[in-house]
Motif scaffolding. Structure first.
Motif, PDB file in Angstrom:
ATOM      1  N   ILE A 306       0.783  -1.264   0.130  1.00  0.00           N
ATOM      2  CA  ILE A 306       0.060   0.058   0.063  1.00  0.00           C
ATOM      3  C   ILE A 306       0.864   1.308  -0.029  1.00  0.00           C
ATOM      4  CG2 ILE A 306      -2.122   1.299   0.894  1.00  0.00           C
ATOM      5  CD1 ILE A 306      -2.650  -1.667   0.248  1.00  0.00           C
ATOM      6  N   SER A 307       0.592   2.061  -1.037  1.00  0.00           N
ATOM      7  CA  SER A 307       1.231   3.429  -1.040  1.00  0.00           C
ATOM      8  C   SER A 307       0.235   4.427  -1.254  1.00  0.00           C
ATOM      9  CB  SER A 307       2.330   3.628  -2.081  1.00  0.00           C
ATOM     10  OG  SER A 307       1.657   3.237  -3.450  1.00  0.00           O
ATOM     11  N   TRP A 308       0.516   5.603  -0.949  1.00  0.00           N
ATOM     12  CA  TRP A 308      -0.520   6.679  -1.012  1.00  0.00           C
ATOM     13  C   TRP A 308       0.148   8.066  -1.418  1.00  0.00           C
ATOM     14  CZ3 TRP A 308      -0.548  11.204   1.992  1.00  0.00           C
ATOM     15  CH2 TRP A 308       0.269  11.143   3.258  1.00  0.00           C
ATOM     16  N   ARG A 309      -0.646   8.901  -1.938  1.00  0.00           N
ATOM     17  CA  ARG A 309      -0.199  10.303  -2.461  1.00  0.00           C
ATOM     18  C   ARG A 309      -1.485  11.108  -2.116  1.00  0.00           C
ATOM     19  NH1 ARG A 309      -1.296  12.042  -7.636  1.00  0.00           N
ATOM     20  NH2 ARG A 309      -2.672  10.536  -8.664  1.00  0.00           N
ATOM     21  N   GLY A 310      -1.123  12.458  -1.870  1.00  0.00           N
ATOM     22  CA  GLY A 310      -2.389  13.607  -1.514  1.00  0.00           C
ATOM     23  C   GLY A 310      -2.075  14.946  -1.768  1.00  0.00           C
ATOM     24  N   THR A 311      -2.829  15.791  -1.341  1.00  0.00           N
ATOM     25  CA  THR A 311      -2.584  17.007  -1.333  1.00  0.00           C
ATOM     26  C   THR A 311      -1.268  17.753  -1.055  1.00  0.00           C
ATOM     27  OG1 THR A 311      -5.083  17.468  -0.917  1.00  0.00           O
ATOM     28  CG2 THR A 311      -3.782  19.422  -0.536  1.00  0.00           C
ATOM     29  N   GLY A 312      -0.981  18.595  -1.824  1.00  0.00           N
ATOM     30  CA  GLY A 312       0.344  19.212  -1.419  1.00  0.00           C
ATOM     31  C   GLY A 312       1.788  18.174  -1.587  1.00  0.00           C
ATOM     32  N   ASP A 313       1.468  17.432  -2.383  1.00  0.00           N
ATOM     33  CA  ASP A 313       2.836  16.464  -2.601  1.00  0.00           C
ATOM     34  C   ASP A 313       3.152  15.555  -1.595  1.00  0.00           C
ATOM     35  OD1 ASP A 313       3.284  17.315  -5.209  1.00  0.00           O
ATOM     36  OD2 ASP A 313       4.622  19.079  -4.618  1.00  0.00           O
ATOM     37  N   ALA A 314       1.953  15.379  -0.497  1.00  0.00           N
ATOM     38  CA  ALA A 314       2.064  14.452   0.532  1.00  0.00           C
ATOM     39  C   ALA A 314       2.275  12.996  -0.048  1.00  0.00           C
ATOM     40  CB  ALA A 314       1.075  14.584   1.507  1.00  0.00           C
ATOM     41  N   LYS A 315       2.813  12.208   0.543  1.00  0.00           N
ATOM     42  CA  LYS A 315       3.010  10.957   0.077  1.00  0.00           C
ATOM     43  C   LYS A 315       3.460   9.848   0.913  1.00  0.00           C
ATOM     44  CE  LYS A 315       7.442  11.432  -2.242  1.00  0.00           C
ATOM     45  NZ  LYS A 315       8.126  11.266  -3.612  1.00  0.00           N
ATOM     46  N   GLY A 316       3.343   8.429   1.099  1.00  0.00           N
ATOM     47  CA  GLY A 316       3.810   7.720   2.118  1.00  0.00           C
ATOM     48  C   GLY A 316       3.660   6.290   1.856  1.00  0.00           C
ATOM     49  N   THR A 317       3.676   5.238   2.822  1.00  0.00           N
ATOM     50  CA  THR A 317       3.371   4.023   2.595  1.00  0.00           C
ATOM     51  C   THR A 317       2.427   3.693   3.891  1.00  0.00           C
ATOM     52  OG1 THR A 317       5.354   3.272   3.659  1.00  0.00           O
ATOM     53  CG2 THR A 317       5.222   3.470   1.253  1.00  0.00           C
ATOM     54  N   MET A 318       1.718   2.601   3.859  1.00  0.00           N
ATOM     55  CA  MET A 318       1.071   1.872   4.758  1.00  0.00           C
ATOM     56  C   MET A 318       1.151   0.630   4.973  1.00  0.00           C
ATOM     57  SD  MET A 318      -2.647   4.160   4.871  1.00  0.00           S
ATOM     58  CE  MET A 318      -2.667   5.953   5.442  1.00  0.00           C
TER      59      MET A 318
END
Length: 339
Positions: A306-318
């Motif tokens: 699981i990876s993710w990205r979002g508003t304001g170039d936020a990103k990470g993994t879960m």
């Protein structure tokens, strides 16, 4: 005025005065969990306005299920705070509510304190109506899928104001990471029924080949966004391995770890071809004892990264997620086999 009548009038007032659609549904409707006051906060338990869309989700014709996080104790948030009211809408709603309570013959406890908080300048003056369009009133909402979780009652702050230019520095205020976790919770993946050879019955000490054709599993994306705020996040669930559990102690897996990785083309293992009966498969299982009327339960579990990205170039993994299914495995004792 009776309690039920007061709620009905309040629902109508919310709709007529242009309150958010979540309130217009009324008590017990699709948009609102409850229209009751709740102590000093004088707020309501409202359904979140977060919207979800999925891409690459499996066909409804297939069995699907939610992922189980591999990290012990990890779960999506049970409650959070999100921007809900424009200043004038909040003022209209609250004043309509006060009027209804007065008509019903009594005021709730601590009404004077609530009026002082939102209207009298302690700390807000006239519901911040002069700032209409420059910020939002934030309220506590519960995760509708976790409303019975004790953690759902942890968001106890009364409605509070935040300017658009200054996101609130409040624990549990919604942000891209929160949205990503909610998207993760709503990710649906297909079952993991694998191809087997032999299909109906295995043979003691002869390997059963296991594989998945390419295209069986694809990435699944779920987007969560809060309309009108610019807040969003998208999770991507990528299949990375298949784990086999034979369901019997007298068994061997291939490879020995039981972990079959995906090939470059998205397939797993290698389909059985005639003449390979006694060869070790790249992915499979061998049973060393025959079943006696009670089939073994072969568990096939796909791990999703699981990876993710979002508003304001936020990103990470879960944490990785898994989804498993079981298949009956009957095993026969035979002296010689041709297949």
């Amino acid at each position: 005025m009776t309690r039920g009548r007061a709620v009905a009038v309040l629902t109508a007032a919310a709709f007529l005065f242009g309150a958010p659609a979540a309130l217009a549904a009324g008590r017990g409707g699709a948009g609102s969990q409850e229209m009751e006051t709740s102590g000093e906060s004088f707020g309501q338990e409202l359904l979140s306005r977060v919207a979800f869309t999925a891409e690459g989700a499996p066909s409804k014709a297939r069995h699907t299920g939610s992922l189980t996080p591999t990290a012990v104790g990890w779960k999506a948030p049970a409650c959070w705070y999100e921007p809900y009211w424009k200043a004038k809408d909040f003022k209209t709603f609250m004043e309509a509510k006060w009027s209804i309570h007065k008509s019903a013959g009594g005021d709730p406890k601590d009404l004077a304190n609530v009026k002082a908080r939102y209207k009298g300048g302690h700390p807000y003056k006239d519901f911040n109506a002069g700032k209409n369009g420059k910020g939002m009133w934030w309220v506590a909402v519960k995760n509708k899928d976790m409303k019975d979780d004790p953690a759902a009652d942890a968001c106890t702050r009364p409605p509070f104001w935040a300017d658009k230019s200054k996101p609130p520095k409040v624990p549990q205020a919604i942000d891209p990471k929160t949205l990503a976790a909610l998207a993760y919770q709503r990710t649906e993946v297909p079952d993991t029924t694998v191809e087997l050879k032999p299909e109906a019955k295995s043979t003691v000490k002869l390997p059963t080949w296991v594989w998945l054709d390419k295209g069986t599993f694809k990435e699944v994306k779920v987007r969560a966004e809060l309309p009108g705020t610019g807040l969003w996040a998208e999770t991507t669930a990528k299949p990375v391995s298949l784990h086999l559990e034979p369901g019997a102690e007298d068994a061997m897996t291939y490879p020995a770890s039981g972990e079959c990785t995906f090939n470059k083309d998205g397939s797993i293992g290698t389909p059985y071809v005639k003449g390979s009966a006694q060869q070790e498969p790249p992915c499979g299982v061998t049973y060393l004892r025959a079943t006696d009327g009670q089939p073994h339960q072969l568990t096939a579990s796909v791990t999703w990264e699981i990876s993710w990205r979002g508003t304001g170039d936020a990103k990470g993994t879960m944490p990785d997620g898994t989804f498993e299914t079981t298949q009956d495995m009957n095993v026969q004792e035979v002296q010689s086999v041709n297949r």
